[in-house]
Design a protein around this motif. Structure first.
Motif, mmCIF file in Angstrom:
data_model
loop_
_atom_site.group_PDB
_atom_site.id
_atom_site.type_symbol
_atom_site.label_atom_id
_atom_site.label_comp_id
_atom_site.label_asym_id
_atom_site.label_seq_id
_atom_site.Cartn_x
_atom_site.Cartn_y
_atom_site.Cartn_z
ATOM 1 N N VAL A 249 0.628 -1.416 0.199
ATOM 2 C CA VAL A 249 -0.051 0.049 -0.099
ATOM 3 C C VAL A 249 0.993 1.182 0.075
ATOM 4 O O VAL A 249 0.340 2.112 -0.736
ATOM 5 C CB VAL A 249 -1.088 -0.003 1.225
ATOM 6 C CG1 VAL A 249 -1.745 1.284 1.328
ATOM 7 C CG2 VAL A 249 -2.005 -1.257 1.041
ATOM 8 N N CYS B 160 -16.053 -4.987 1.310
ATOM 9 C CA CYS B 160 -15.671 -3.934 0.479
ATOM 10 C C CYS B 160 -16.242 -2.715 0.956
ATOM 11 O O CYS B 160 -17.413 -2.762 0.956
ATOM 12 C CB CYS B 160 -16.219 -4.489 -1.050
ATOM 13 S SG CYS B 160 -15.831 -2.998 -2.124
ATOM 14 N N HIS C 276 -13.035 1.808 -1.283
ATOM 15 C CA HIS C 276 -11.521 2.460 -1.370
ATOM 16 C C HIS C 276 -11.457 2.870 -2.999
ATOM 17 O O HIS C 276 -10.547 3.872 -3.147
ATOM 18 C CB HIS C 276 -10.366 1.813 -0.830
ATOM 19 C CG HIS C 276 -10.379 1.715 0.398
ATOM 20 N ND1 HIS C 276 -10.173 2.940 0.950
ATOM 21 C CD2 HIS C 276 -10.277 0.533 1.278
ATOM 22 C CE1 HIS C 276 -10.012 2.414 2.589
ATOM 23 N NE2 HIS C 276 -10.145 1.265 2.784
ATOM 24 N N SER D 291 -9.477 1.506 -5.188
ATOM 25 C CA SER D 291 -8.141 1.213 -5.798
ATOM 26 C C SER D 291 -7.792 -0.270 -5.770
ATOM 27 O O SER D 291 -6.789 -0.588 -5.777
ATOM 28 C CB SER D 291 -6.989 2.007 -4.584
ATOM 29 O OG SER D 291 -7.083 1.176 -3.317
ATOM 30 N N CYS D 292 -9.065 -0.895 -6.349
ATOM 31 C CA CYS D 292 -8.709 -2.462 -6.431
ATOM 32 C C CYS D 292 -7.783 -2.719 -7.491
ATOM 33 O O CYS D 292 -6.738 -3.935 -7.167
ATOM 34 C CB CYS D 292 -10.211 -2.907 -6.988
ATOM 35 S SG CYS D 292 -11.603 -2.077 -6.561
ATOM 36 N N CYS E 293 -6.001 -3.512 -2.875
ATOM 37 C CA CYS E 293 -7.196 -3.104 -2.058
ATOM 38 C C CYS E 293 -6.694 -3.018 -0.523
ATOM 39 O O CYS E 293 -6.247 -4.028 0.232
ATOM 40 C CB CYS E 293 -8.177 -4.462 -1.941
ATOM 41 S SG CYS E 293 -9.556 -4.276 -0.850
ATOM 42 N N PRO E 294 -6.746 -1.838 0.022
ATOM 43 C CA PRO E 294 -6.159 -1.383 1.335
ATOM 44 C C PRO E 294 -7.048 -2.323 2.423
ATOM 45 O O PRO E 294 -6.429 -2.770 3.397
ATOM 46 C CB PRO E 294 -6.345 -0.081 1.517
ATOM 47 C CG PRO E 294 -6.443 0.669 0.255
ATOM 48 C CD PRO E 294 -7.153 -0.505 -0.613
ATOM 49 N N ALA E 295 -8.371 -2.486 2.208
ATOM 50 C CA ALA E 295 -9.130 -3.314 3.153
ATOM 51 C C ALA E 295 -8.862 -4.859 3.022
ATOM 52 O O ALA E 295 -9.473 -5.605 3.752
ATOM 53 C CB ALA E 295 -10.614 -2.828 2.931
ATOM 54 N N TYR F 166 -15.356 7.289 -8.834
ATOM 55 C CA TYR F 166 -14.228 7.004 -7.912
ATOM 56 C C TYR F 166 -14.618 6.706 -6.371
ATOM 57 O O TYR F 166 -14.085 6.887 -5.626
ATOM 58 C CB TYR F 166 -13.383 8.295 -7.817
ATOM 59 C CG TYR F 166 -12.622 8.631 -9.251
ATOM 60 C CD1 TYR F 166 -11.627 7.865 -9.728
ATOM 61 C CD2 TYR F 166 -13.230 9.783 -9.899
ATOM 62 C CE1 TYR F 166 -11.146 8.214 -10.835
ATOM 63 C CE2 TYR F 166 -12.656 10.055 -11.010
ATOM 64 C CZ TYR F 166 -11.661 9.426 -11.731
ATOM 65 O OH TYR F 166 -11.223 9.855 -12.902
ATOM 66 N N ARG F 167 -15.832 5.841 -6.739
ATOM 67 C CA ARG F 167 -16.178 4.845 -5.369
ATOM 68 C C ARG F 167 -16.443 3.643 -5.679
ATOM 69 O O ARG F 167 -17.087 3.293 -6.864
ATOM 70 C CB ARG F 167 -17.484 5.584 -4.792
ATOM 71 C CG ARG F 167 -17.219 7.002 -4.221
ATOM 72 C CD ARG F 167 -18.629 7.785 -3.835
ATOM 73 N NE ARG F 167 -18.538 8.961 -4.126
ATOM 74 C CZ ARG F 167 -19.415 9.867 -3.973
ATOM 75 N NH1 ARG F 167 -20.637 9.434 -4.230
ATOM 76 N NH2 ARG F 167 -19.026 11.215 -4.105
#
Ligand SMILES: Cc1cc2nc3c(=O)[nH]c(=O)nc-3n(C[C@H](O)[C@H](O)[C@H](O)COP(=O)(O)OP(=O)(O)OC[C@H]3O[C@@H](n4cnc5c(N)ncnc54)[C@H](O)[C@@H]3O)c2cc1C
Ligand code: SF4
Length: 636
Positions: free
Chosen positions: A54, A256, A259, A261-262, A266-268, A382-383
């Motif tokens: 990340v 999910c 974020h 940014s897949c 993915c930060p999560a 962007y969501r």
């Protein structure tokens, strides 16, 4: 196993990416001793590795698929930034993959532990039954198996990677024959605001497709995802499903959270990556990283016996600093799972499995036509994931004869893929007066302009099926070598008229959709640095992008004279040698390929296990008996 020689491993798997990870997992569950040789670097600690990925992504100036995983010279890979378009048309290539085709092979992959599955988007539609027989439509190749053969393995893959989708919708809107009562492990992800706007304006409306006799009805359909949503309590007859969370641990609450940014990270950790499966490998699976396999070994009968690999240290991998060592390791079965391009490279390097002359040939992708525009109102870009829904009506039917079929993904990430994202829009608004008719905006005026410009952005991604064409291929260039001295792969690639016709049809469909939406079309296919995939078809300019779906290079078939692997992904020419992954696909189909490739890997794992079980079966000992004598019966 060679008589008298101790052997530590039952199976060697080359590559710890998507296919290799699943294969090792299944065999490990059966107690098999599996060695996974991975060319890339593995984080010692999964949580730290994720944090580092990340951070690398956040620090990278270009947010491209490889940004979180700095490439090592000993295991280089092609990146999308390697290609540049020329102002008058044509392209320049400056990277690991040498390009010699009329058009560039415009997709990259990743050589780090977990492979390209670290950076994928995570869309997991199944193939349609019709996709297995493109030959009936006059192009490509038939599969040696059909949808019914793969169906149980689709379900196994959907369980393993955790798919969120609506079974009823997939049956009704895509025409998938899912088994009675089947539901996906997790409920469908909610449609985005943009999906809902589109559905409101498009559902039930018709457009003219130049390839089809009848108008095509539009319908916005949810896309299956390999990312955690809400578990489905009805899954497996009411047993339910527990999502796999960060670092592979079960976690009911890992979801999910949008974020966006897949790609590439993915930060999560809600998106599936092979690292989640690796965290659940049995202790009988051993992974050695920084191990670049350079050759497959066979014995005098042609049977695979092991591999040779080069290991590199912490240095720069050029033989200076970190040091490079050569190793040999043996096993009963060797499974190549190094990605379509690298599997072909390994077979070519080893001079194996090529009786059909098809190794490296039939390179396929999903060439993508992007169309981008501004909706009349805010769409909330962007969501969430890059695409949550699509239009499926152009995948099937007789139109396939006239033009390549395509899926349309509704893009939630504004113009990021098309023009580079909101930073560029902001720069234009801040820049010299007159640029884009604006410039030098500040404060409230700037905020309003950004909101107006970025908030209305959307894109449509038309993903073409590309038929197997032996002229599209990977070869090796012995004159150009990587840091370990291995020849670099060469891509020779072009788009057949069938695909170009598909792209032209897609643009006509796009024009009608934009009109129905009341949207401004900003798509621009003029040649230039950002359009290496530019071409002219029937006098009009188009430009395609690569989808990252490399396939076909060790193609599956029903005859050793025309294909490289059989329906189990066994190399026809070499007992004990498997080549798995998208390279086996006879057609890249109208769906994103990875779920199908995962199902095939799980199917092949059963066959490998069957071979090992046959090896282990005790040999029946026959007691020597006296020769049979004939007795004459006494009838009296
Ligand atoms: C940006 C992007 C988005 C994508 N999104 C989607 C999507 O939404 N849906 C979908 O279906 N597909 C998607 N894909 C495609 C998907 O990622 C691939 O199909 C999949 O990862 C291929 O799996 P694989 O195991 O064959 O190869 P990989 O995942 O590439 O794994 C190969 C592994 O082998 C290792 N390796 C390579 N060479 C050697 C060697 N010589 N010795 C030892 N190890 C080696 C590599 O380091 C790597 O770990 C996407 C691809 C990209 C690039
Ligand atoms: S949208 Fe965000 S949370 Fe969801 S999978 Fe993508 S990166 Fe992860």
């Amino acid at each position: 196993m060679s008589p008298g020689r101790p052997q530590v491993y039952d199976v060697i798997v080359v590559g710890g990416g998507f296919a290799g990870t699943l294969m090792a997992h299944r065999l490990g569950e059966r107690g098999r001793r599996v060695l996974v040789l991975e060319a890339g670097v593995r984080a010692v600690n999964a949580a730290q590795g994720h944090r580092r990925a990340v951070d690398s992504y956040l620090a990278a100036s270009a947010k491209v698929p490889g940004s979180p995983y700095p490439s090592h010279p000993a295991a280089p890979w092609p990146e999308v930034t390697d290609l540049t378009g020329a102002s008058g048309g044509g392209y320049r290539s400056d990277g690991y993959l040498i390009q010699r085709g009329g058009l560039p092979y415009a997709s990259g992959y990743v050589r780090a532990n977990g492979g390209t599955g670290n950076v994928w988007t995570g869309l997991t539609p199944r193939m349609h039954p019709e996709d297995f027989r493109t030959d009936l439509f006059g192009y490509g190749r038939a599969w040696p198996i059909g949808y019914a053969d793969l169906e149980p393995y689709y379900r196994a893959a959907e369980r393993e990677i955790g798919v969120a989708a609506d079974a009823e919708e997939q049956r009704a809107r895509v025409g998938l024959p899912l088994p009675h009562g089947y539901v996906f492990p997790m409920r469908a992800l909610p449609p985005s605001h943009l999906d809902r706007l589109m559905a409101g304006r498009l559902d039930g409306r018709c457009v003219k497709d130049p390839g089809a006799e009848d108008p095509v009805e539009l319908r916005v359909v949810g896309t299956p995802h390999a990312r955690n949503g809400v578990p489905n309590p009805s899954y497996e007859g009411g047993a339910g499903y527990v999502p796999v969370g960060a670092s592979g641990q079960p976690d009911q609450h890992n979801r999910c959270v949008g974020h966006a940014s897949c790609i590439p990270v993915c930060p999560a950790q809600a998106k599936y990556t092979p690292l989640k499966t690796q965290a659940r490998w049995s202790p009988t699976v051993t992974l050695v990283d920084r191990a670049v396999v350079s050759r497959v070994l066979v014995d005098g009968t042609g049977r695979a016996t092991g591999v040779e690999y080069l290991s590199y240290g912490d240095g720069d991998g050029d033989g200076h600093g970190g040091g490079v060592d050569r190793h040999r390791v043996t096993a009963d079965v060797v499974v190549l799972a190094a990605h379509a391009v690298e599997n072909a490279k390994l077979l070519l390097l080893s001079g194996l499995a090529n009786r059909s002359d098809q190794v490296g040939r039939n390179l396929m992708d999903h060439p993508v036509l992007l169309a981008w525009g501004l909706m009349p109102e805010q769409v909330g870009p962007y969501r969430g994931p890059g695409s949550t829904s699509g239009l499926e009506g152009f995948r099937f039917g007789r139109a396939r004869r006239r033009r390549a079929p395509f899926r349309i993904e509704i893009g939630n990430w504004g113009w990021v893929w098309a023009t580079g994202g909101p930073e560029g829009d902001l720069a234009a608004l801040l820049g010299p007066a007159g640029r884009q008719g604006r410039g030098r905006l500040r404060g409230a005026a700037l905020r309003a302009a950004v909101r107006d410009r970025v908030g209305r952005q959307f894109a449509l991604q038309f993903e073409m099926e590309q038929g197997a064409d032996p002229a599209n291929r990977i070869t090796l260039d012995p004159g150009s070598r990587d840091a370990l001295g291995l020849p670099r792969p060469v891509a020779t690639y072009d788009l057949a008229p069938h695909v170009r016709d598909g792209i032209a049809a897609a643009k006509e469909v796009s024009d009608q959709i934009f009109a129905l939406l009341g949207a401004e079309d900003h798509s621009d296919y003029a040649p230039g640095p950002g359009q290496p995939g530019h071409f002219v078809h029937h006098g009009r300019s188009y430009a395609f992008r690569g989808a990252g779906h490399g396939a076909g290079t060790h193609i599956m078939g029903d005859s050793p004279s025309t294909s490289v692997v059989d329906e189990w992904q066994r190399c026809w020419d070499h007992p004990g040698l498997y080549a798995i992954g998208c390279g086996s696909l006879p057609s890249v189909a109208t769906s994103n390929p990875t779920l199908t490739m995962a199902a095939l890997a799980l199917r092949s794992a059963e066959r490998v296990e069957g071979e090992l079980a046959a090896r282990d079966r005790p040999v029946a000992l026959h007691r020597r008996t006296a020769p049979a004598t004939t007795t004459t019966g006494d009838a009296s």
